[in-house]
Write a protein that holds these residues in place. Structure first.
Motif, PDB file in Angstrom:
ATOM      1  N   HIS A  90      82.633  57.344  17.172  1.00 44.91           N
ATOM      2  CA  HIS A  90      83.637  57.080  16.124  1.00 44.91           C
ATOM      3  C   HIS A  90      83.090  56.051  15.142  1.00 44.91           C
ATOM      4  N   GLU A  91      82.366  55.020  15.518  1.00 49.63           N
ATOM      5  CA  GLU A  91      81.823  54.045  14.649  1.00 49.63           C
ATOM      6  C   GLU A  91      80.382  54.798  13.757  1.00 49.63           C
ATOM      7  N   LYS A  92      79.965  55.737  14.419  1.00 57.26           N
ATOM      8  CA  LYS A  92      78.837  56.141  13.479  1.00 57.26           C
ATOM      9  C   LYS A  92      79.229  57.357  12.584  1.00 57.26           C
ATOM     10  N   VAL A  93      80.361  58.008  12.791  1.00 62.03           N
ATOM     11  CA  VAL A  93      80.938  59.313  12.087  1.00 62.03           C
ATOM     12  C   VAL A  93      82.129  59.150  11.393  1.00 62.03           C
ATOM     13  N   ALA A  94      82.755  57.956  11.617  1.00 59.64           N
ATOM     14  CA  ALA A  94      83.745  57.596  10.724  1.00 59.64           C
ATOM     15  C   ALA A  94      84.239  57.753   9.339  1.00 59.64           C
ATOM     16  N   LYS A  95      83.113  57.562   8.550  1.00 66.97           N
ATOM     17  CA  LYS A  95      82.857  57.703   7.466  1.00 66.97           C
ATOM     18  C   LYS A  95      82.226  58.838   6.771  1.00 66.97           C
ATOM     19  N   CYS A  96      81.949  59.800   7.788  1.00 70.20           N
ATOM     20  CA  CYS A  96      81.245  61.041   7.389  1.00 70.20           C
ATOM     21  C   CYS A  96      82.137  62.096   7.392  1.00 70.20           C
ATOM     22  N   GLU A  97      81.674  63.171   6.682  1.00 66.20           N
ATOM     23  CA  GLU A  97      82.445  64.533   6.405  1.00 66.20           C
ATOM     24  C   GLU A  97      82.251  65.132   7.864  1.00 66.20           C
ATOM     25  N   MET A  98      83.209  66.072   8.321  1.00 66.27           N
ATOM     26  CA  MET A  98      82.952  66.994   9.343  1.00 66.27           C
ATOM     27  C   MET A  98      82.505  68.223   8.880  1.00 66.27           C
ATOM     28  N   LEU A  99      81.249  68.643   8.482  1.00 66.92           N
ATOM     29  CA  LEU A  99      80.718  69.782   8.001  1.00 66.92           C
ATOM     30  C   LEU A  99      81.040  71.046   8.507  1.00 66.92           C
ATOM     31  N   ARG A 100      81.053  71.011  10.034  1.00 69.26           N
ATOM     32  CA  ARG A 100      81.050  72.521  10.707  1.00 69.26           C
ATOM     33  C   ARG A 100      81.676  72.362  11.957  1.00 69.26           C
ATOM     34  N   HIS A 101      82.361  73.293  12.331  1.00 69.15           N
ATOM     35  CA  HIS A 101      82.983  73.416  13.717  1.00 69.15           C
ATOM     36  C   HIS A 101      82.421  75.137  14.165  1.00 69.15           C
ATOM     37  N   GLU A 102      81.967  75.065  15.226  1.00 66.81           N
ATOM     38  CA  GLU A 102      81.540  76.224  15.732  1.00 66.81           C
ATOM     39  C   GLU A 102      81.882  76.457  17.053  1.00 66.81           C
ATOM     40  N   ILE A 103      82.028  78.059  17.400  1.00 68.03           N
ATOM     41  CA  ILE A 103      81.920  78.420  18.688  1.00 68.03           C
ATOM     42  C   ILE A 103      80.793  78.864  18.999  1.00 68.03           C
ATOM     43  N   ILE A 104      80.381  78.373  20.326  1.00 68.43           N
ATOM     44  CA  ILE A 104      78.834  78.482  20.569  1.00 68.43           C
ATOM     45  C   ILE A 104      78.727  79.957  21.541  1.00 68.43           C
TER      46      ILE A 104
END
Length: 135
Positions: A90-104
């Motif tokens: 969370h510390e690394k991604v808290a201020k980042c956009e979630m760009l993608r969500h994928e089903i693999i």
């Protein structure tokens, strides 16, 4: 809401994190960290969504408000260790956009999210495993 915007119990029968795709970089939401059973670990949802963890969560209405006593029992040290994994992410991604969500590979039990800083989180709900990939 004091917890992630979802229904209880969590379910992998396809949940797309639309809320987090839109608001991840501007709303901090805590995620439950309960390990309900060997087949269902809520920590995986916290990781997939790059959320902040609850260490100890006392529900307003025990056994009805998403806090169920039937979960796998863990020591406080085990809970802290799990929360540290989620907190570090969370510390690394808290201020980042979630760009993608994928089903693999068309398997809804294997999902991956990608954040704007290049970090990827891959979760396998069947095996109850996760992989964190940093750019």
């Amino acid at each position: 809401s004091t917890h992630s915007p979802t229904l209880f119990p969590y379910t992998t029968l396809f949940r797309s994190p639309l809320y987090n795709l839109v608001y991840h970089d501007c709303v901090i939401e805590p995620w439950m960290m309960d390990k309900v059973s060997e087949e269902e670990d809520y920590m995986l949802y916290a990781l997939l969504n790059g959320g902040a963890p609850y260490l100890i969560r006392d529900a307003a209405y025990p056994n009805t408000d998403g806090a169920f006593d039937e979960q796998v029992k863990m020591t406080l040290q085990e809970q802290i260790k799990r929360c540290k994994v989620v907190s570090d992410l969370h510390e690394k991604v808290a201020k980042c956009e979630m760009l993608r969500h994928e089903i693999i590979d068309g398997d809804y039990m294997i999902q991956e999210t990608t954040f704007s800083n290049g970090i990827k989180v891959k979760v396998d709900f069947r095996k109850q495993t996760y992989i964190l990939k940093e750019k």
